[in-house]
Design an enzyme around this catalytic site. Structure first.
Site, PDB file in Angstrom:
ATOM      1  CG  HIS A 310      -2.057   0.965   1.070  1.00  0.00           C
ATOM      2  ND1 HIS A 310      -1.968   2.293   1.406  1.00  0.00           N
ATOM      3  CD2 HIS A 310      -3.295   0.767   0.563  1.00  0.00           C
ATOM      4  CE1 HIS A 310      -3.110   2.878   1.123  1.00  0.00           C
ATOM      5  NE2 HIS A 310      -3.939   1.988   0.610  1.00  0.00           N
ATOM      6  CG  ASP A 368      -8.452  -4.428  -2.954  1.00  0.00           C
ATOM      7  OD1 ASP A 368      -9.667  -4.265  -2.755  1.00  0.00           O
ATOM      8  OD2 ASP A 368      -7.721  -3.548  -3.435  1.00  0.00           O
TER       9      ASP A 368
HETATM   10  N1  CMC Z   1       4.090  -7.626  -4.832  1.00  0.00           N
HETATM   11  C1  CMC Z   1       5.429  -7.584  -5.012  1.00  0.00           C
HETATM   12  N2  CMC Z   1       6.182  -6.486  -4.858  1.00  0.00           N
HETATM   13  C2  CMC Z   1       5.557  -5.360  -4.493  1.00  0.00           C
HETATM   14  C3  CMC Z   1       4.180  -5.316  -4.262  1.00  0.00           C
HETATM   15  C4  CMC Z   1       3.440  -6.496  -4.444  1.00  0.00           C
HETATM   16  N3  CMC Z   1       2.125  -6.512  -4.246  1.00  0.00           N
HETATM   17  N4  CMC Z   1       3.821  -4.070  -3.919  1.00  0.00           N
HETATM   18  C5  CMC Z   1       4.947  -3.335  -3.915  1.00  0.00           C
HETATM   19  N5  CMC Z   1       6.002  -4.113  -4.250  1.00  0.00           N
HETATM   20  C6  CMC Z   1       7.409  -3.725  -4.295  1.00  0.00           C
HETATM   21  C7  CMC Z   1       7.740  -2.914  -5.525  1.00  0.00           C
HETATM   22  O1  CMC Z   1       8.164  -3.756  -6.577  1.00  0.00           O
HETATM   23  C8  CMC Z   1       8.838  -2.019  -5.013  1.00  0.00           C
HETATM   24  O2  CMC Z   1      10.007  -2.793  -4.932  1.00  0.00           O
HETATM   25  P1  CMC Z   1      11.465  -2.115  -5.157  1.00  0.00           P
HETATM   26  O3  CMC Z   1      11.633  -1.137  -4.039  1.00  0.00           O
HETATM   27  O4  CMC Z   1      12.405  -3.260  -5.115  1.00  0.00           O
HETATM   28  O5  CMC Z   1      11.403  -1.459  -6.504  1.00  0.00           O
HETATM   29  C9  CMC Z   1       8.405  -1.707  -3.588  1.00  0.00           C
HETATM   30  O6  CMC Z   1       7.619  -2.834  -3.188  1.00  0.00           O
HETATM   31  C10 CMC Z   1       7.575  -0.436  -3.450  1.00  0.00           C
HETATM   32  O7  CMC Z   1       6.456  -0.550  -4.302  1.00  0.00           O
HETATM   33  P2  CMC Z   1       5.850   0.637  -5.165  1.00  0.00           P
HETATM   34  O8  CMC Z   1       5.191   0.087  -6.371  1.00  0.00           O
HETATM   35  O9  CMC Z   1       6.885   1.691  -5.354  1.00  0.00           O
HETATM   36  O10 CMC Z   1       4.777   1.177  -4.143  1.00  0.00           O
HETATM   37  P3  CMC Z   1       3.582   2.154  -4.488  1.00  0.00           P
HETATM   38  O11 CMC Z   1       3.280   2.882  -3.261  1.00  0.00           O
HETATM   39  O12 CMC Z   1       3.869   2.964  -5.712  1.00  0.00           O
HETATM   40  O13 CMC Z   1       2.377   1.147  -4.899  1.00  0.00           O
HETATM   41  C11 CMC Z   1       0.622  -0.411  -4.683  1.00  0.00           C
HETATM   42  C12 CMC Z   1       1.403   0.730  -4.012  1.00  0.00           C
HETATM   43  C13 CMC Z   1      -0.622  -0.714  -3.859  1.00  0.00           C
HETATM   44  C14 CMC Z   1       0.156   0.024  -6.081  1.00  0.00           C
HETATM   45  C15 CMC Z   1       1.537  -1.663  -4.765  1.00  0.00           C
HETATM   46  O14 CMC Z   1       1.894  -2.111  -3.480  1.00  0.00           O
HETATM   47  C16 CMC Z   1       0.884  -2.799  -5.545  1.00  0.00           C
HETATM   48  O15 CMC Z   1       1.007  -2.840  -6.780  1.00  0.00           O
HETATM   49  N6  CMC Z   1       0.173  -3.748  -4.858  1.00  0.00           N
HETATM   50  C17 CMC Z   1      -0.559  -4.785  -5.568  1.00  0.00           C
HETATM   51  C18 CMC Z   1      -1.893  -4.226  -6.062  1.00  0.00           C
HETATM   52  C19 CMC Z   1      -2.884  -4.043  -4.932  1.00  0.00           C
HETATM   53  O16 CMC Z   1      -3.071  -4.918  -4.097  1.00  0.00           O
HETATM   54  N7  CMC Z   1      -3.568  -2.899  -4.945  1.00  0.00           N
HETATM   55  C20 CMC Z   1      -4.591  -2.564  -3.937  1.00  0.00           C
HETATM   56  C21 CMC Z   1      -4.147  -1.453  -3.029  1.00  0.00           C
HETATM   57  S1  CMC Z   1      -5.165  -1.219  -1.576  1.00  0.00           S
HETATM   58  C22 CMC Z   1      -6.729  -0.797  -2.099  1.00  0.00           C
HETATM   59  C23 CMC Z   1      -6.812   0.307  -3.095  1.00  0.00           C
HETATM   60  O17 CMC Z   1      -6.110   1.313  -3.065  1.00  0.00           O
HETATM   61  O18 CMC Z   1      -7.652   0.161  -3.952  1.00  0.00           O
END
Ligand code: CMC
Length: 438
Positions: A310, A368
């Site tokens: 998140h 989720d």
């Molecule tokens: N699985 C594997 N790696 C992950 C995941 C994941 N679900 N989420 C984040 N990471 C890694 C990402 O690859 C990055 O790694 P590194 O530092 O090595 O490059 C690090 O963690 C930080 O991630 P980010 O993408 O920079 O984080 P963000 O704040 O931009 O994205 C997020 C947040 C929710 C989009 C992301 O965690 C994600 O894609 N999660 C899976 C999708 C998901 O479950 N979404 C629902 C979110 S909660 C409800 C809502 O908002 O609707």
């Protein structure tokens, strides 16, 4: 009038000059640099892809502390609201700022009944979508279509806005249920005035000409709770879209329709559908939780563990904690036995939580991860999961849209950029370099 307190100044030194940047503090001690005059004074803009560090304004609706795992609507903890309130009470709280008295609640509930039907011409729209149409596409199109049936509500009068709010809250539920019926190929079921908000939705979903459906109190309560968990989450992607569209003074239907589209994405609300698809596929193909976790860690795989991570929470998402409890209750109520998908999900969670990749990045289950399993146990198909999220998020979108509209410091959303394209050139120059002649 601004409600944040100025508590001091930060100093920026740039190009031989010193600038004071006011530091503001909100009610829960969150601090922010006030850069409203930054560009005017320094010629600089901020560079903040994904608006990770940007506070778009003040808000008194929802508070999230991502380090402590706290979520409050209008000051009330999410656990407290999920335990003691109905979804409609929480919707009222978000939209009006306070919990309703019994008479306010009854008036609100009456409004829901008054506005629950769709114009019969809108019913015809459903017939023309292809059978495989995703219900989120239908939902978005139908919401913006409401503005063609109720154009007078583009006025800014408070009364008109109140009616629009009631219409939207009530009709979105009807649209969602109709889109399910369309997907199933079943005749639609009209809303009823003798049923409460969630019972009415379940009845429209599951009653058929051959099945005299009676809403189950356990399922109804679980649905109320799940929708409460979704109801607002401060400046998330879809809410930011609703606010951005609203900032151009587009009407509420248009703004919410855009929010529905933003929510659909798999990194946002669409993740609940993805979670279930991944779990089902893993069981079908015999993929172990360990193998899924390894795939998620492999940057070349382009695979993420949906339902984990998140932007704001760096600890367990408080909504996921409540959702996991609801999910177990609904599953045991529905079948009285274990669900292999739930068992797999729990093992996946334990495997991810024990892995240093997830620990180092503070990736915990989010809302989720468990909500889809609960919806599934209620008999709601996977492609409707994000629609359920949208029904829940609607009062939050509305509250945020209203707050922005009444906020004197808000302006049309129009971010800046850092341009990195070609420098100035002319067509004549470019044509003379073409390897061919016309
Ligand atoms: N699985 C594997 N790696 C992950 C995941 C994941 N679900 N989420 C984040 N990471 C890694 C990402 O690859 C990055 O790694 P590194 O530092 O090595 O490059 C690090 O963690 C930080 O991630 P980010 O993408 O920079 O984080 P963000 O704040 O931009 O994205 C997020 C947040 C929710 C989009 C992301 O965690 C994600 O894609 N999660 C899976 C999708 C998901 O479950 N979404 C629902 C979110 S909660 C409800 C809502 O908002 O609707």
């Amino acid at each position: 009038m601004s409600l944040t307190k100025k508590i001091g100044d930060a100093r920026l030194t740039y190009d031989g000059c010193d600038y004071n940047i006011p530091v503001l503090e909100g009610t829960e001690g969150e601090r922010a640099l006030d850069i409203q005059s930054l560009r005017k004074n320094t010629g600089l803009v901020t560079f903040d892809p994904g608006m990770v560090n940007t506070g778009v304004g003040e808000s008194n609706i929802t508070f999230v502390d991502g380090n402590k795992g706290i979520l409050r609507y209008r000051g009330y903890d999410i656990e407290d609201l999920a335990e003691h309130c109905s979804f409609l009470e929480v919707a009222y709280l978000l939209v009006h700022g306070f919990l309703p008295t019994p008479s306010e609640y009854n008036a609100f509930s009456t409004q829901m009944n008054l506005h629950s039907m769709l114009h019969e011409n809108m019913r015809n729209f459903f017939a023309l979508y292809p059978d495989h149409a995703h219900p989120m596409a239908i939902l978005s199109a139908m919401v913006v279509s409401l503005s063609t049936f109720y154009p007078e509500l583009e006025t800014e009068m408070t009364e008109a806005i109140d009616i629009t709010v009631a219409r939207l809250l009530s009709k979105l539920r009807t649209i969602a249920a109709f889109s399910y019926k369309k997907y199933m190929g079943h005749p639609i079921v009209y809303p009823r005035s003798d049923l409460r908000y969630c019972e009415n939705f379940l009845n429209m979903m599951f009653r058929t000409p051959v099945n005299d459906y009676v809403p189950d109190p356990v399922v109804t309560r679980a649905l109320n709770q799940l929708l409460i968990l979704h109801a607002d989450h401060e400046q998330n992607c879809s809410t930011s879209v609703v606010r951005a569209v609203g900032s151009s003074r587009a009407n509420l239907y248009a703004s919410i329709s855009a929010g529905v589209c933003a929510l659909w994405g798999p990194l946002h609300g669409g993740a609940n559908q993805k979670v279930l698809e991944v779990l089902e596929d893993a069981i079908k193909t015999g993929t172990s939780p360990k193998a899924l976790v390894e795939r998620a860690k492999d940057k070349s795989s382009n695979f993420r563990l949906f339902g984990f991570g998140h932007r704001v929470y760096k600890t367990y998402d408080p909504r996921a904690r409540v959702a996991s409890k609801i999910c177990k209750q609904v599953i045991s109520h529905a079948s009285g036995k274990d669900d292999p998908l739930l068992d797999y999900a729990q093992e996946l969670e334990a495997t991810a939580m024990a892995d240093s990749y997830f620990q180092d990045r503070h990736l915990y289950p989010n809302v989720d991860f468990y909500t889809g399993l609960a919806y599934r146990a209620m008999g709601i198909p996977v492609n409707m999961f994000t629609v359920m999220f949208a029904i829940g998020r609607l009062p939050g979108w509305i509250a945020q849209w209203l707050e922005q509209r009444d906020d004197e410091i808000q302006r049309i959303v129009r971010p800046r950029q850092v341009y990195v394209g070609p420098e100035s050139r002319t067509v004549a120059e470019t044509i003379s370099q073409k390897p061919y002649k016309e």
